[in-house]
Design a protein around this motif. Structure first.
Motif, PDB file in Angstrom:
ATOM      1  N   ALA A  17       0.841  -1.131  -0.081  1.00 22.27           N
ATOM      2  CA  ALA A  17       0.148  -0.016   0.054  1.00 22.27           C
ATOM      3  C   ALA A  17       0.938   1.263   0.195  1.00 22.27           C
ATOM      4  CB  ALA A  17      -1.043  -0.048   1.041  1.00 22.27           C
ATOM      5  N   ALA A  18       0.674   2.124  -0.979  1.00 16.94           N
ATOM      6  CA  ALA A  18       1.480   3.177  -0.977  1.00 16.94           C
ATOM      7  C   ALA A  18       0.823   4.364  -0.566  1.00 16.94           C
ATOM      8  CB  ALA A  18       1.828   3.643  -2.611  1.00 16.94           C
ATOM      9  N   VAL A  19       1.166   5.068   0.351  1.00 18.01           N
ATOM     10  CA  VAL A  19       0.818   6.506   1.018  1.00 18.01           C
ATOM     11  C   VAL A  19       1.676   7.479   0.732  1.00 18.01           C
ATOM     12  CG1 VAL A  19      -0.777   5.154   2.358  1.00 18.01           C
ATOM     13  CG2 VAL A  19       1.634   5.846   3.243  1.00 18.01           C
ATOM     14  N   ALA A  20       1.042   8.854   1.012  1.00 15.07           N
ATOM     15  CA  ALA A  20       1.965  10.043   0.684  1.00 15.07           C
ATOM     16  C   ALA A  20       2.217  10.383   2.029  1.00 15.07           C
ATOM     17  CB  ALA A  20       1.153  10.892  -0.153  1.00 15.07           C
ATOM     18  N   GLN A  57      11.810  10.499  -2.474  1.00 18.83           N
ATOM     19  CA  GLN A  57      11.998   9.628  -1.420  1.00 18.83           C
ATOM     20  C   GLN A  57      11.052   8.539  -1.264  1.00 18.83           C
ATOM     21  OE1 GLN A  57      12.331  12.155   2.031  1.00 18.83           O
ATOM     22  NE2 GLN A  57      14.516  11.655   1.932  1.00 18.83           N
ATOM     23  N   THR A  58      11.393   7.188  -0.882  1.00 19.11           N
ATOM     24  CA  THR A  58      10.472   6.102  -0.715  1.00 19.11           C
ATOM     25  C   THR A  58      11.100   5.479   0.645  1.00 19.11           C
ATOM     26  OG1 THR A  58      11.546   4.598  -2.180  1.00 19.11           O
ATOM     27  CG2 THR A  58       9.347   5.798  -2.978  1.00 19.11           C
ATOM     28  N   LEU A  59      10.162   4.846   1.360  1.00 18.57           N
ATOM     29  CA  LEU A  59      10.530   3.974   2.446  1.00 18.57           C
ATOM     30  C   LEU A  59       9.449   2.757   2.517  1.00 18.57           C
ATOM     31  CD1 LEU A  59      12.481   3.480   5.032  1.00 18.57           C
ATOM     32  CD2 LEU A  59      10.701   4.987   6.185  1.00 18.57           C
ATOM     33  N   GLN A  60       9.991   1.616   2.484  1.00 20.09           N
ATOM     34  CA  GLN A  60       9.192   0.487   2.965  1.00 20.09           C
ATOM     35  C   GLN A  60       9.113  -0.044   4.195  1.00 20.09           C
ATOM     36  OE1 GLN A  60       9.251  -3.011   0.061  1.00 20.09           O
ATOM     37  NE2 GLN A  60       8.933  -4.239   1.949  1.00 20.09           N
ATOM     38  N   LEU A  61       7.862  -0.114   4.641  1.00 22.59           N
ATOM     39  CA  LEU A  61       7.554  -0.719   6.217  1.00 22.59           C
ATOM     40  C   LEU A  61       6.782  -1.945   6.195  1.00 22.59           C
ATOM     41  CD1 LEU A  61       6.584   2.539   7.696  1.00 22.59           C
ATOM     42  CD2 LEU A  61       8.720   1.745   7.668  1.00 22.59           C
ATOM     43  N   PRO A  62       7.045  -2.936   6.968  1.00 30.20           N
ATOM     44  CA  PRO A  62       6.236  -3.918   7.199  1.00 30.20           C
ATOM     45  C   PRO A  62       4.719  -3.800   7.186  1.00 30.20           C
ATOM     46  CG  PRO A  62       7.510  -3.727   9.275  1.00 30.20           C
ATOM     47  CD  PRO A  62       7.965  -2.551   8.163  1.00 30.20           C
ATOM     48  N   GLY A  63       3.998  -4.738   6.825  1.00 28.58           N
ATOM     49  CA  GLY A  63       2.439  -4.401   7.016  1.00 28.58           C
ATOM     50  C   GLY A  63       1.918  -4.739   8.156  1.00 28.58           C
ATOM     51  N   GLU A  64       0.607  -4.448   8.410  1.00 28.44           N
ATOM     52  CA  GLU A  64      -0.006  -4.928   9.745  1.00 28.44           C
ATOM     53  C   GLU A  64      -0.443  -6.512   9.644  1.00 28.44           C
ATOM     54  OE1 GLU A  64      -3.352  -2.567   8.755  1.00 28.44           O
ATOM     55  OE2 GLU A  64      -2.747  -1.078   9.855  1.00 28.44           O
ATOM     56  N   THR A  65      -0.732  -6.965  10.692  1.00 26.50           N
ATOM     57  CA  THR A  65      -1.442  -8.439  10.747  1.00 26.50           C
ATOM     58  C   THR A  65      -2.428  -8.616   9.825  1.00 26.50           C
ATOM     59  OG1 THR A  65      -2.480  -7.929  12.763  1.00 26.50           O
ATOM     60  CG2 THR A  65      -0.405  -8.892  13.029  1.00 26.50           C
ATOM     61  N   GLY A  67      -4.278  -6.343   6.730  1.00 33.40           N
ATOM     62  CA  GLY A  67      -4.241  -5.421   5.869  1.00 33.40           C
ATOM     63  C   GLY A  67      -2.902  -5.646   4.836  1.00 33.40           C
ATOM     64  N   PRO A  68      -2.396  -4.543   4.259  1.00 35.20           N
ATOM     65  CA  PRO A  68      -1.451  -4.632   3.193  1.00 35.20           C
ATOM     66  C   PRO A  68      -0.136  -5.333   3.699  1.00 35.20           C
ATOM     67  CG  PRO A  68      -1.429  -2.510   3.970  1.00 35.20           C
ATOM     68  CD  PRO A  68      -2.529  -3.152   4.694  1.00 35.20           C
ATOM     69  N   GLY A  69       0.379  -6.040   2.916  1.00 35.33           N
ATOM     70  CA  GLY A  69       1.651  -6.913   3.170  1.00 35.33           C
ATOM     71  C   GLY A  69       2.820  -5.883   3.608  1.00 35.33           C
ATOM     72  N   ALA A  70       2.742  -4.809   2.989  1.00 35.78           N
ATOM     73  CA  ALA A  70       3.896  -3.850   3.346  1.00 35.78           C
ATOM     74  C   ALA A  70       3.464  -2.457   3.054  1.00 35.78           C
ATOM     75  CB  ALA A  70       5.054  -4.135   2.615  1.00 35.78           C
ATOM     76  N   VAL A  71       3.619  -1.563   3.785  1.00 38.68           N
ATOM     77  CA  VAL A  71       3.406  -0.175   3.562  1.00 38.68           C
ATOM     78  C   VAL A  71       4.441   0.498   2.692  1.00 38.68           C
ATOM     79  CG1 VAL A  71       2.780   2.101   4.612  1.00 38.68           C
ATOM     80  CG2 VAL A  71       1.969  -0.170   5.636  1.00 38.68           C
ATOM     81  N   LEU A  72       4.255   1.410   1.771  1.00 42.30           N
ATOM     82  CA  LEU A  72       5.537   2.010   0.909  1.00 42.30           C
ATOM     83  C   LEU A  72       5.179   3.486   1.254  1.00 42.30           C
ATOM     84  CD1 LEU A  72       7.855   1.979  -0.918  1.00 42.30           C
ATOM     85  CD2 LEU A  72       6.143   1.967  -2.878  1.00 42.30           C
ATOM     86  N   LEU A  73       6.007   4.182   1.893  1.00 46.85           N
ATOM     87  CA  LEU A  73       5.711   5.411   1.988  1.00 46.85           C
ATOM     88  C   LEU A  73       6.574   6.450   0.979  1.00 46.85           C
ATOM     89  CD1 LEU A  73       6.962   5.981   6.001  1.00 46.85           C
ATOM     90  CD2 LEU A  73       4.696   5.577   4.975  1.00 46.85           C
ATOM     91  N   VAL A  74       5.785   7.356   0.371  1.00 44.76           N
ATOM     92  CA  VAL A  74       6.217   7.951  -0.815  1.00 44.76           C
ATOM     93  C   VAL A  74       6.324   9.486  -0.726  1.00 44.76           C
ATOM     94  CG1 VAL A  74       5.733   8.353  -3.199  1.00 44.76           C
ATOM     95  CG2 VAL A  74       5.175   6.212  -2.299  1.00 44.76           C
ATOM     96  N   GLY A  75       7.619   9.940  -0.589  1.00 43.90           N
ATOM     97  CA  GLY A  75       7.608  11.585  -0.697  1.00 43.90           C
ATOM     98  C   GLY A  75       6.874  12.258  -1.565  1.00 43.90           C
ATOM     99  N   ALA A  76       5.983  13.061  -1.163  1.00 40.45           N
ATOM    100  CA  ALA A  76       5.089  13.797  -2.035  1.00 40.45           C
ATOM    101  C   ALA A  76       5.453  15.417  -2.227  1.00 40.45           C
ATOM    102  CB  ALA A  76       3.464  13.681  -1.546  1.00 40.45           C
TER     103      ALA A  76
END
Length: 135
Positions: A17-20, A57-65, A67-76
């Motif tokens: 899941a990509a979020v800004a 900039q981007t940063l991948q984080l592990p997902g929740e138990t 929801g998404p498998g991972a979270v992708l933070l995308v610099g906006a």
């Protein structure tokens, strides 16, 4: 790659899941909601790192138990400047990062800032599509 656009956080465990995140580590509405649901995962990751929310900039984080498998933070970039052009760039960067990280499914969460949501969604779809071209 399968790409979905979500007005709310509904990605499954097979997707990233990509979020800004805006400059100054300011969370978009979607990122703030995900941070709340995850018990502050995003906030903790931003505290000590070099990720600031600058464009590119981007940063991948592990997902929740759940929801998404991972979270992708995308610099906006700057929040005050976020509009259709920035939505296009955000989605293109999300696609590129997800592809480079090996994900086959990408859920782009609507940032919820900066004008007409329909226009932003259309421009985000264009950005992801353009980023998917191979030459």
């Amino acid at each position: 790659m399968r790409i979905e656009f979500h007005p709310e956080l509904t990605a499954d465990a097979n997707a990233v899941a990509a979020v800004a995140v805006f400059e100054g580590k300011t969370l978009s509405k979607a990122a703030a909601e995900l941070d709340r649901r995850s018990g502050g995962l995003i906030g903790r990751a931003l505290q000590g790192g070099r990720f600031t929310g600058a464009k590119g900039q981007t940063l991948q984080l592990p997902g929740e138990t759940e929801g998404p498998g991972a979270v992708l933070l995308v610099g906006a970039g700057p929040q005050a400047e976020f509009g259709p052009d920035a939505a296009e760039t955000f989605a293109a960067q999300a696609f590129g990062a997800a592809k480079a990280l090996g994900w086959s499914e990408l859920a782009i969460e609507a940032p919820g800032e900066g004008g007409d949501p329909a226009e932003q969604a259309a421009r985000a779809a264009l950005g992801a599509r353009l980023a998917s071209y191979r030459f």
